[in-house]
Design a protein around this motif. Structure first.
Motif, PDB file in Angstrom:
ATOM      1  N   LEU A   1       0.423  -9.060  -4.646  1.00 35.78           N
ATOM      2  CA  LEU A   1      -0.668  -8.547  -4.017  1.00 35.78           C
ATOM      3  C   LEU A   1      -0.156  -7.172  -3.094  1.00 35.78           C
ATOM      4  O   LEU A   1      -0.867  -6.122  -3.168  1.00 35.78           O
ATOM      5  CB  LEU A   1      -1.578  -9.137  -3.387  1.00 35.78           C
ATOM      6  CG  LEU A   1      -2.273 -10.345  -3.898  1.00 35.78           C
ATOM      7  CD1 LEU A   1      -3.017 -11.041  -2.842  1.00 35.78           C
ATOM      8  CD2 LEU A   1      -3.124  -9.544  -4.979  1.00 35.78           C
ATOM      9  N   LEU A   2       0.776  -7.409  -2.473  1.00 29.62           N
ATOM     10  CA  LEU A   2       1.314  -6.638  -1.225  1.00 29.62           C
ATOM     11  C   LEU A   2       2.060  -5.179  -1.994  1.00 29.62           C
ATOM     12  O   LEU A   2       1.975  -4.229  -1.646  1.00 29.62           O
ATOM     13  CB  LEU A   2       2.074  -7.130  -0.254  1.00 29.62           C
ATOM     14  CG  LEU A   2       1.372  -8.263   0.607  1.00 29.62           C
ATOM     15  CD1 LEU A   2       2.506  -8.561   1.717  1.00 29.62           C
ATOM     16  CD2 LEU A   2       0.137  -7.714   1.083  1.00 29.62           C
TER      17      LEU A   2
ATOM     18  N   GLY B   1       1.240  -3.842  -4.547  1.00 33.85           N
ATOM     19  CA  GLY B   1       0.238  -3.166  -5.056  1.00 33.85           C
ATOM     20  C   GLY B   1      -0.204  -3.348  -6.667  1.00 33.85           C
ATOM     21  O   GLY B   1      -0.555  -2.505  -7.318  1.00 33.85           O
TER      22      GLY B   1
ATOM     23  N   VAL C   1      -2.766  -9.545   4.038  1.00 32.01           N
ATOM     24  CA  VAL C   1      -3.092  -9.007   2.625  1.00 32.01           C
ATOM     25  C   VAL C   1      -4.264  -8.032   2.538  1.00 32.01           C
ATOM     26  O   VAL C   1      -4.122  -6.790   2.036  1.00 32.01           O
ATOM     27  CB  VAL C   1      -3.538 -10.340   1.633  1.00 32.01           C
ATOM     28  CG1 VAL C   1      -4.362  -9.724   0.443  1.00 32.01           C
ATOM     29  CG2 VAL C   1      -2.383 -11.159   1.437  1.00 32.01           C
TER      30      VAL C   1
ATOM     31  N   ASN D   1       8.905   1.727   0.182  1.00 34.05           N
ATOM     32  CA  ASN D   1       9.236   2.755   1.151  1.00 34.05           C
ATOM     33  C   ASN D   1      10.484   3.020   1.390  1.00 34.05           C
ATOM     34  O   ASN D   1      10.943   4.316   1.312  1.00 34.05           O
ATOM     35  CB  ASN D   1       8.737   2.049   2.291  1.00 34.05           C
ATOM     36  CG  ASN D   1       7.161   2.472   2.580  1.00 34.05           C
ATOM     37  OD1 ASN D   1       6.472   2.708   1.688  1.00 34.05           O
ATOM     38  ND2 ASN D   1       6.702   2.269   3.795  1.00 34.05           N
TER      39      ASN D   1
ATOM     40  N   PHE E   1       2.474   4.052   6.125  1.00 36.10           N
ATOM     41  CA  PHE E   1       2.237   3.234   7.432  1.00 36.10           C
ATOM     42  C   PHE E   1       2.395   4.299   8.580  1.00 36.10           C
ATOM     43  O   PHE E   1       3.236   4.506   9.228  1.00 36.10           O
ATOM     44  CB  PHE E   1       3.617   2.512   7.366  1.00 36.10           C
ATOM     45  CG  PHE E   1       3.831   1.517   6.257  1.00 36.10           C
ATOM     46  CD1 PHE E   1       2.601   0.863   5.789  1.00 36.10           C
ATOM     47  CD2 PHE E   1       4.959   1.298   5.811  1.00 36.10           C
ATOM     48  CE1 PHE E   1       2.925   0.040   4.487  1.00 36.10           C
ATOM     49  CE2 PHE E   1       5.148   0.423   4.785  1.00 36.10           C
ATOM     50  CZ  PHE E   1       4.258  -0.119   4.308  1.00 36.10           C
TER      51      PHE E   1
ATOM     52  N   GLN F   1       5.268   1.901  -6.959  1.00 39.28           N
ATOM     53  CA  GLN F   1       4.445   1.019  -6.520  1.00 39.28           C
ATOM     54  C   GLN F   1       3.828   0.268  -7.794  1.00 39.28           C
ATOM     55  O   GLN F   1       3.663   0.885  -8.882  1.00 39.28           O
ATOM     56  CB  GLN F   1       3.275   1.727  -5.857  1.00 39.28           C
ATOM     57  CG  GLN F   1       3.060   0.929  -4.575  1.00 39.28           C
ATOM     58  CD  GLN F   1       1.797   1.292  -3.942  1.00 39.28           C
ATOM     59  OE1 GLN F   1       1.050   2.112  -4.279  1.00 39.28           O
ATOM     60  NE2 GLN F   1       1.501   0.757  -2.874  1.00 39.28           N
TER      61      GLN F   1
ATOM     62  N   GLU G   1       9.185  -2.368  11.660  1.00 35.02           N
ATOM     63  CA  GLU G   1       7.872  -1.827  11.905  1.00 35.02           C
ATOM     64  C   GLU G   1       7.062  -2.381  12.760  1.00 35.02           C
ATOM     65  O   GLU G   1       6.107  -1.683  13.191  1.00 35.02           O
ATOM     66  CB  GLU G   1       7.244  -2.305  10.159  1.00 35.02           C
ATOM     67  CG  GLU G   1       7.937  -1.594   9.047  1.00 35.02           C
ATOM     68  CD  GLU G   1       7.669   0.005   8.977  1.00 35.02           C
ATOM     69  OE1 GLU G   1       7.040   0.569   9.777  1.00 35.02           O
ATOM     70  OE2 GLU G   1       8.344   0.570   8.085  1.00 35.02           O
TER      71      GLU G   1
ATOM     72  N   SER H   1       0.041  -5.599  10.007  1.00 31.28           N
ATOM     73  CA  SER H   1       0.577  -6.510   9.098  1.00 31.28           C
ATOM     74  C   SER H   1       1.923  -6.966   9.569  1.00 31.28           C
ATOM     75  O   SER H   1       2.102  -8.037   9.288  1.00 31.28           O
ATOM     76  CB  SER H   1       0.324  -5.951   7.748  1.00 31.28           C
ATOM     77  OG  SER H   1      -0.739  -5.338   7.453  1.00 31.28           O
ATOM     78  N   PHE H   2       2.799  -6.052   9.981  1.00 29.68           N
ATOM     79  CA  PHE H   2       4.117  -6.373  10.018  1.00 29.68           C
ATOM     80  C   PHE H   2       4.328  -7.045  11.302  1.00 29.68           C
ATOM     81  O   PHE H   2       5.115  -8.140  11.410  1.00 29.68           O
ATOM     82  CB  PHE H   2       4.899  -5.045  10.166  1.00 29.68           C
ATOM     83  CG  PHE H   2       5.006  -4.279   9.002  1.00 29.68           C
ATOM     84  CD1 PHE H   2       5.968  -4.701   7.918  1.00 29.68           C
ATOM     85  CD2 PHE H   2       4.339  -3.418   8.475  1.00 29.68           C
ATOM     86  CE1 PHE H   2       6.229  -4.042   6.623  1.00 29.68           C
ATOM     87  CE2 PHE H   2       4.458  -2.774   7.147  1.00 29.68           C
ATOM     88  CZ  PHE H   2       5.099  -2.952   6.548  1.00 29.68           C
TER      89      PHE H   2
ATOM     90  N   LEU I   1      -3.104  -4.549   4.041  1.00 28.99           N
ATOM     91  CA  LEU I   1      -1.808  -3.915   3.630  1.00 28.99           C
ATOM     92  C   LEU I   1      -1.911  -4.051   2.004  1.00 28.99           C
ATOM     93  O   LEU I   1      -1.195  -3.121   1.477  1.00 28.99           O
ATOM     94  CB  LEU I   1      -0.622  -4.818   3.838  1.00 28.99           C
ATOM     95  CG  LEU I   1       0.807  -4.396   3.922  1.00 28.99           C
ATOM     96  CD1 LEU I   1       0.585  -3.086   5.030  1.00 28.99           C
ATOM     97  CD2 LEU I   1       1.889  -5.260   4.403  1.00 28.99           C
ATOM     98  N   THR I   2      -2.946  -4.351   1.519  1.00 27.33           N
ATOM     99  CA  THR I   2      -2.927  -4.419  -0.007  1.00 27.33           C
ATOM    100  C   THR I   2      -2.998  -2.715  -0.502  1.00 27.33           C
ATOM    101  O   THR I   2      -3.735  -2.206  -0.370  1.00 27.33           O
ATOM    102  CB  THR I   2      -3.983  -4.950  -0.729  1.00 27.33           C
ATOM    103  OG1 THR I   2      -3.813  -6.488  -0.216  1.00 27.33           O
ATOM    104  CG2 THR I   2      -4.078  -4.997  -2.205  1.00 27.33           C
ATOM    105  N   GLY I   3      -1.806  -2.617  -1.215  1.00 26.99           N
ATOM    106  CA  GLY I   3      -1.692  -1.519  -2.020  1.00 26.99           C
ATOM    107  C   GLY I   3      -1.646  -0.201  -0.959  1.00 26.99           C
ATOM    108  O   GLY I   3      -1.718   1.077  -1.571  1.00 26.99           O
ATOM    109  N   ASP I   4      -1.383  -0.314   0.080  1.00 30.34           N
ATOM    110  CA  ASP I   4      -1.181   0.618   1.068  1.00 30.34           C
ATOM    111  C   ASP I   4       0.335   0.989   1.485  1.00 30.34           C
ATOM    112  O   ASP I   4       1.120   0.015   1.782  1.00 30.34           O
ATOM    113  CB  ASP I   4      -1.894   0.356   2.318  1.00 30.34           C
ATOM    114  CG  ASP I   4      -2.411   1.782   2.928  1.00 30.34           C
ATOM    115  OD1 ASP I   4      -1.857   2.596   2.842  1.00 30.34           O
ATOM    116  OD2 ASP I   4      -3.495   1.486   4.011  1.00 30.34           O
ATOM    117  N   THR I   5       0.740   2.207   1.409  1.00 33.73           N
ATOM    118  CA  THR I   5       2.096   2.508   1.667  1.00 33.73           C
ATOM    119  C   THR I   5       2.214   3.567   2.814  1.00 33.73           C
ATOM    120  O   THR I   5       3.418   3.852   3.016  1.00 33.73           O
ATOM    121  CB  THR I   5       2.941   2.878   0.612  1.00 33.73           C
ATOM    122  OG1 THR I   5       2.253   3.972  -0.279  1.00 33.73           O
ATOM    123  CG2 THR I   5       3.224   1.861  -0.595  1.00 33.73           C
TER     124      THR I   5
END
Lengths: 448, 486
Positions: free
Chosen positions: A374-375, A377, B439, A289, B448, A295, B222, B456-457, B442-446
């Motif tokens: 995992l986090l 991506g 997990v 970020n 926010f 990613q 966050e 998650s934070f 948040l997995t694969g998500d940006t």
């Protein structure tokens, strides 16, 4: 002294040969206690054996795959209508045409051997071939356009259910309820195996091929994941070894004893015990970020794992530096070397085996780490191999442990076998790295 | 010029500087090495360090700062009208980046020149189909504002890149010239280069502090962001966890903490007795041969990656527990359960408890044992009444470290414990933990923007504080104990 003299009530004196009840009790307690210890160690070892054998037992199958061998006539009328052998024209033919070719070839093969059951449709015969096989045949033709017009002997992967039948995962009963396979197909597969048309062969695709979609477990491989893991380990090694060694040299040899160095030391001790998932959060927030790195690329994974591995390298490196006897340092200083020269010319080379051993073990831990990846991506479905470094570091990639995780999340039980197989690959890598560390220690470590 | 090539040039320049500096020092001394203050190599080293290090540092810093500056400049160019309903400035910025990428691709194909692009206007030309031709898919047609922003973005990043190349090369050359100009026979080159090296060493050890600062900052910022969107009182006091991605979710932390603690307790119930008894056996009873065999084997358990334990829980332990215990006892039908995860995690923790306890038991002075044997105590009585009390603080430290591992463990619970946030006493029911939810949220998500991902934070911060407290406590106890017998 007699009993009368001490005014004590007369008591039967126990024989020295007979053990009195209290001693018996104490000895029994001793035996029990010892037994608890043996049981505890036994439990630990038993757990290890069960763990490894369960993984090995369910994973070894992934290295062998059912393969249908057939003669495929590559009909020029289908594959290259203009007859120009122009690669662009050949590339226009889709996998559907190749699928038809394979289906016809298999049907022809079966009719010739008189194995084809009456009433079985060609579509059902084609259904026994993996959906990945046409794409493989197409790639083969695209790579050698000269093959068109000839007949090639082609090893087509069998459908995952057929493969599962020979590995005991699919039974006649389960096939009745399954829309992807019918009992007739399984019977035919058994007949083909008896006739030598179908065989379980070693499957290099499991190690070199990329991941495959949910419906094609038979074609899924670890290629991209192994490459991604290798890239990340390269980044971790290149970054964490110099930084870790530099930090431990400073802390062990130069740092004055003050609040600031104390802070660094407490920090390192704590970082070694921070849950790995927190490093994943850091990577997501800081590198992706804030830093804008792509990613699921190996560079982000490598950086996160570097930060995680650093304390795990610094701690053994400091121990190795500490174990070099002061007499070596004194001798170097005595003949006029500066402090930096003493450390870089004498202490560091002597501590190097210990430092490398620690680094390899730290690297092995990083190789098996899943949660932080995992986090950032890395669970994304990646089919393309990343390019060669350094650009490839920024391409999306997977990693072995993450690939294992994503296979466990898929519905088809064939992926469980793949996941266990991938664990075998992972454990082999770890075993190699740890043995290397042991060999290094045995060979070069000095006892002063 | 690509970054890789640029750093190669800097390093090549520095390497050349090493050779030139060395030669220069020798020639200034008239070839007589005795007239130099330091060995000739040190003169070369100063040139190398002054050329390479500042330039590479500048490059690193620039690469970190430039995207931020450009982003803020370009974001300010996007007006509110360019942001469609249900979208955010963030999403529009990703569009801007992709359009800028597309323009680069169009230029690379040579279909259009720089001037064509500058003259191109989104309201006149069909930008979308042009972009699609080069393989950049944009959702809707590009708005004029976005297209202008993309052009500005592209210009700025290209300009920045050029400036970076020039600045880095200039700095490298300046360092090169400066270091060379300082070379005289009486120049104290060794002291300078050693001082420089020492600064680098200090910088390396600061990485650890930077990491901690980075962790704390990213978590705290966050989390503050999260508490602006979601009340802290509900997060800490509510007992329901029910995230809905449409909004209006309940994000109470208690079910997660309950699951985490329940699983950790089961894991410790398995690991602590087994670990301590194993340590006692290895330290007090086992012969040298047995010890040399068993100890490494037990430690293999600590070296196995947690994903392997997770798979073991998923395919072996879970089904066995379900078929042999949960279903016959009527306690549940789920193969992922607190018991599954706890048991497997307990196995993983055995070596953590046993190795540290073993070290600590070994550190108890022999004189205490001898005194106890002299009074006629059996070996087990000595262990129970003399050694264990003496080693207790250290063992407690080991247990605390194991507990912190258990709380922060992720893969075993992700695969073995299930995903249902529940507060139940039944150990054969699926429950979930803090790490599992980090997990899954948040997995694969940006992006926010929603409390559902930002939570998650807050969970991560809770986890960090929890484990940090346990670690510090454990370290203090262990350290204090070590001093006792030294």
């Amino acid at each position: 002294m007699t009993a009368e003299a001490t005014n004590m009530p007369a008591k039967a004196r126990p024989s020295l040969y007979a053990i009195d009840p209290r001693t018996k009790r104490r000895n029994a307690a001793e035996k029990r206690f010892r037994l608890y210890g043996v049981a505890a160690v036994g439990f630990g070892l038993l757990a290890l054996v069960v763990l490894l054998s369960s993984v090995l037992g369910s994973g070894l199958g992934a290295f062998r795959q059912s393969v249908l061998t057939m003669q495929v006539p590559l009909d020029a009328a289908v594959l290259d209508k203009e007859g120009t052998r122009d690669p662009a024209a050949i590339a226009k033919v889709t996998t559907i045409a190749y699928g038809k070719l394979l289906q016809d070839a298999l049907t022809a093969e079966l009719t010739e051997k008189a194995l084809l059951p009456a009433g079985m449709k060609p579509k059902d015969v084609g259904g026994m071939i993996s959906k990945e096989a046409p794409a493989q045949l197409r790639n083969l033709v695209l790579a050698n356009p000269d093959l068109i017009g000839t007949t090639v002997s082609f090893d087509a992967l069998a459908n995952g259910r057929i493969d599962g039948f020979f590995k005991g995962r699919v039974t006649m009963e389960s096939a009745k309820l399954d829309s992807n396979v019918s009992p007739e197909q399984l019977e035919l597969a058994q007949a083909m195996r008896d006739a030598g048309l179908l065989a379980l062969k070693f499957n290099p695709g499991f190690i070199f091929a990329p991941d495959a979609s949910e419906l094609r477990p038979e074609a899924a491989g670890l290629g991209v994941a192994i490459l991604g893991s290798a890239y990340m380990m390269l980044i971790v090694l290149v970054l964490s070894l110099p930084i870790g060694v530099a930090a431990s040299i400073y802390l062990e040899e130069f740092a004055p004893k003050n609040r600031f160095t104390d802070l660094i030391e407490v920090n390192i001790a704590n970082l070694a015990a921070v849950p790995s998932i927190v490093f994943g959060i850091l990577g997501l927030a800081a590198f992706i970020n804030f830093g804008g790195l792509p990613q699921s690329s190996s560079v982000v994974g490598g950086l996160v794992l570097t930060l995680m591995t650093l304390p795990r390298i610094i701690i053994p490196a400091r121990a190795a530096l500490k174990s070099v006897p002061p007499s070596i340092k004194d001798a170097a200083l005595g003949v006029g070397a500066s402090k930096t020269q003493t450390i870089f010319h004498h202490v560091l080379p002597l501590a190097m085996p210990g430092i490398l051993t620690g680094a390899i073990i730290g690297l092995a831990q990083a190789l098996g780490e899943t949660a932080p990846l995992l986090l950032i991506g890395m669970v994304a479905f990646v089919r393309d191999y990343p390019a060669a470094p350094p650009e490839g570091f920024f391409d999306p990639a997977s990693a072995i442990p993450v690939q294992i995780y994503s296979w466990t999340q898929r519905a088809d039980p064939a992926f469980t076998e793949r996941a266990s197989g991938a664990i075998i690959v992972l454990l082999v890598f770890l075993l190699v790295m740890n043995s290397l560390a042991v060999v290094l220690r045995r060979k070069f470590e000095r006892r002063w | 010029m690509s970054i890789g090539l640029l750093s190669l040039i800097v390093i090549a320049l520095a390497a050349a500087g090493f050779l030139i500096g060395r030669q220069l020092a020798l020639s200034k001394a008239g070839g007589d090495i005795r007239r130099l203050h330091s060995l000739p190599g040190y003169y070369g080293q100063t040139v190398f360090l002054f050329t390479a290090v500042p330039a590479l540092l500048l490059m690193l810093l620039w690469l970190l700062v430039q995207p931020l500056l450009i982003e803020t400049r370009v974001t300010s160019m996007i007006s509110a009208a360019d942001i469609p309903d249900g979208s955010s400035a963030n999403l529009v910025m990703t569009d801007v980046r992709r359009v800028a990428e597309g323009i680069d691709l169009i230029l690379a194909r040579g279909q259009l020149g720089e001037t064509d692009i500058a003259a191109m206007r989104a309201d006149l030309a069909d930008v979308r189909s042009r972009l699609a031709e080069v393989g950049v898919a944009v959702g809707t047609n590009v708005k004029p504002g976005v297209f202008e922003a993309a052009k500005a973005y592209r210009d700025l990043s290209h300009g920045g890149h050029l400036a970076l190349t020039v600045a880095v090369l200039a700095l490298a050359l300046a360092g090169f010239g400066y270091a060379l100009s300082r070379i005289r026979p009486e120049f104290r080159a060794r002291n300078v280069s050693e001082g420089f090296v020492r600064v680098l060493l200090i910088a390396a050890s600061l990485v650890a502090i930077l990491t901690t600062v980075g962790i704390v900052l990213s978590l705290v910022f966050e989390t503050i962001h999260f508490f602006r969107l979601y009340p802290a009182s509900k997060f800490f006091l509510s007992t329901t966890w029910n995230p809905k991605f449409g909004g209006g979710s309940d994000l109470g932390i208690w079910p997660l903490i309950w699951g985490t603690l329940y699983i950790s307790v089961i894991a410790l119930v398995v690991a602590v007795p087994v670990g301590i008894f194993a340590a006692i056996f290895l330290a007090e009873y086992a012969s040298k041969k047995v010890r040399a065999m068993t100890k490494p084997l037990l430690e293999v358990l600590a070296g196995i990656p947690t994903i392997v334990y997770g798979l073991f829980a998923l395919i072996t332990v879970g089904p066995v527990l379900r078929d042999w215990f949960a279903q016959p006892l009527g306690l549940g039908t789920s193969s992922s359960s607190v018991m599954t995860a706890g048991l497997v995690m307990g196995i993983m923790l055995i070596p953590f408890v046993s190795s540290l306890s073993d070290d600590i038991i070994n550190a108890v002075p022999q004189s205490l044992r001898d005194g106890s044997y002299g009074l006629g105590a059996t070996q087990s009585e000595t262990v129970r009444q003399v050694i264990l009390p003496a080693a207790l603080p250290g063992i407690v430290g080991a247990i605390l470290l194991a507990a912190s591992r258990a709380i922060g463990e992720t893969m075993i619970v992700v695969l073995g414990a299930g995903a249902a946030a529940k507060m139940s006493l039944n150990p054969f029911e699926a429950m979930t933990t803090v790490t599992v939810k980090i997990v899954s949220q948040l997995t694969g998500d940006t992006e926010f923007a929603s409390p559902e991902t930002l939570v998650s934070f807050a969970l991560g911060l809770t986890l960090f504080v929890f484990t940090l407290g346990l670690n510090i406590l454990a370290l203090v106890i262990v350290r204090k104990y070590r001093e006792q017998y030294e």
